[in-house]
Motif scaffolding. Sequence first.
Motif, PDB file in Angstrom:
ATOM      1  N   LYS A 147      10.539  14.758   3.317  1.00 45.77           N
ATOM      2  CA  LYS A 147       9.563  15.492   2.462  1.00 45.77           C
ATOM      3  C   LYS A 147      10.228  16.124   1.485  1.00 45.77           C
ATOM      4  O   LYS A 147      10.269  17.118   1.116  1.00 45.77           O
ATOM      5  CB  LYS A 147       9.053  16.647   3.525  1.00 45.77           C
ATOM      6  N   ASN A 149       9.840  15.514  -1.692  1.00 46.44           N
ATOM      7  CA  ASN A 149       9.327  15.987  -2.908  1.00 46.44           C
ATOM      8  C   ASN A 149       8.828  17.460  -2.948  1.00 46.44           C
ATOM      9  O   ASN A 149       8.573  18.066  -3.958  1.00 46.44           O
ATOM     10  CB  ASN A 149       7.781  14.997  -2.904  1.00 46.44           C
ATOM     11  N   ILE A 177      10.008   6.691   2.524  1.00 52.32           N
ATOM     12  CA  ILE A 177       8.709   7.159   2.790  1.00 52.32           C
ATOM     13  C   ILE A 177       8.453   8.679   3.003  1.00 52.32           C
ATOM     14  O   ILE A 177       9.302   9.112   3.757  1.00 52.32           O
ATOM     15  CB  ILE A 177       8.066   6.284   3.549  1.00 52.32           C
ATOM     16  N   ASP A 180       3.911  12.322   5.229  1.00 49.73           N
ATOM     17  CA  ASP A 180       2.458  12.490   5.132  1.00 49.73           C
ATOM     18  C   ASP A 180       2.088  10.832   5.144  1.00 49.73           C
ATOM     19  O   ASP A 180       1.214  10.535   5.867  1.00 49.73           O
ATOM     20  CB  ASP A 180       2.056  13.020   3.913  1.00 49.73           C
ATOM     21  N   ASN A 181       2.729  10.293   4.178  1.00 49.95           N
ATOM     22  CA  ASN A 181       2.348   8.787   3.943  1.00 49.95           C
ATOM     23  C   ASN A 181       2.729   7.956   4.902  1.00 49.95           C
ATOM     24  O   ASN A 181       2.055   7.171   5.439  1.00 49.95           O
ATOM     25  CB  ASN A 181       2.804   8.242   2.531  1.00 49.95           C
ATOM     26  N   CYS A 182       3.737   8.210   5.766  1.00 46.20           N
ATOM     27  CA  CYS A 182       4.342   7.531   6.960  1.00 46.20           C
ATOM     28  C   CYS A 182       3.284   7.505   8.083  1.00 46.20           C
ATOM     29  O   CYS A 182       2.806   6.458   8.624  1.00 46.20           O
ATOM     30  CB  CYS A 182       5.615   8.038   7.373  1.00 46.20           C
ATOM     31  N   CYS A 183       2.457   8.781   8.136  1.00 46.34           N
ATOM     32  CA  CYS A 183       1.750   8.855   9.490  1.00 46.34           C
ATOM     33  C   CYS A 183       0.653   8.193   9.054  1.00 46.34           C
ATOM     34  O   CYS A 183      -0.058   7.458   9.929  1.00 46.34           O
ATOM     35  CB  CYS A 183       1.387  10.515   9.384  1.00 46.34           C
ATOM     36  N   MET A 184       0.191   8.100   7.869  1.00 50.66           N
ATOM     37  CA  MET A 184      -1.042   7.186   7.215  1.00 50.66           C
ATOM     38  C   MET A 184      -0.721   5.815   7.498  1.00 50.66           C
ATOM     39  O   MET A 184      -1.488   4.845   7.860  1.00 50.66           O
ATOM     40  CB  MET A 184      -1.535   7.633   5.900  1.00 50.66           C
ATOM     41  N   GLN A 185       0.215   5.395   7.002  1.00 50.76           N
ATOM     42  CA  GLN A 185       0.594   3.850   7.058  1.00 50.76           C
ATOM     43  C   GLN A 185       0.732   3.431   8.345  1.00 50.76           C
ATOM     44  O   GLN A 185       0.491   2.246   8.634  1.00 50.76           O
ATOM     45  CB  GLN A 185       1.937   3.600   6.287  1.00 50.76           C
ATOM     46  N   GLN A 188      -2.691   2.866   9.755  1.00 48.09           N
ATOM     47  CA  GLN A 188      -3.516   1.784   9.148  1.00 48.09           C
ATOM     48  C   GLN A 188      -2.693   0.522   9.182  1.00 48.09           C
ATOM     49  O   GLN A 188      -3.296  -0.630   9.632  1.00 48.09           O
ATOM     50  CB  GLN A 188      -3.301   1.791   7.724  1.00 48.09           C
TER      51      GLN A 188
END
Length: 218
Positions: A147, A149, A177, A180-185, A188
């Motif tokens: 995280k 960023n 990564i 946040d994006n890792c969880c979504m990816q 998906q």
Amino acid sequence: MVPGDGVGPELMTAVKEVFKLSPLSWLILASHLFLLPFSPHPLGETRRGVVLHEEQQSRHQGRKLDLFANVVHVNSLPGYSTRHNNLDLVIIREQTEGEYSSLEHESVSGVVACLKIITREKSRRIAKFAFDYATKKGRSKVTAVHKANIMKLGDGLFLQSCAEVAELYPKIKYESIIIDNCCMQLVQNPYQFDVLVMPNLYGNIIDNLAAGLVAEPV
């Protein structure tokens, strides 16, 4: 069995249910008996068996013994259909630093400060462990989860350390990564991941998310 506190007793009840057809017998012990890893065994010298204890107590012991790498292999079970089948990925978390170090205090009434400690030494150590694991197991990619960023210094140091170690392993692909994006990816398209390495708190979150990927029936 050392149930511990929090969700420990509930989890251990489930463990007993899983093993109910086995010849095991259980002796419930108070959590404090497991605090000293080198003290005489609470069951005595004549008994042989396995001590099961709740995770919070395990984290305490892990830090004392410097058990820095927690490795979870997420693997689909043959013949058990879930939302994502044929999954095969590995989650590696550093477990001696970060928010789970329990370095928190109440500065004044109603104000709590929780320290997140990230060091270059231990970040590089877990990164090297991940790349060595990938090399030995024939894995092709390591992804650092962070995280940085938002937490530019702490997670920034972790990310920088991973990138530095990655340069020593040119045959292993390296990516990073945001958590946040890792969880979504993962929800998906989890097949894009191979080996993931991350600080402690993110590892706890991703471990549970990944368990759902291979445990929830369609």
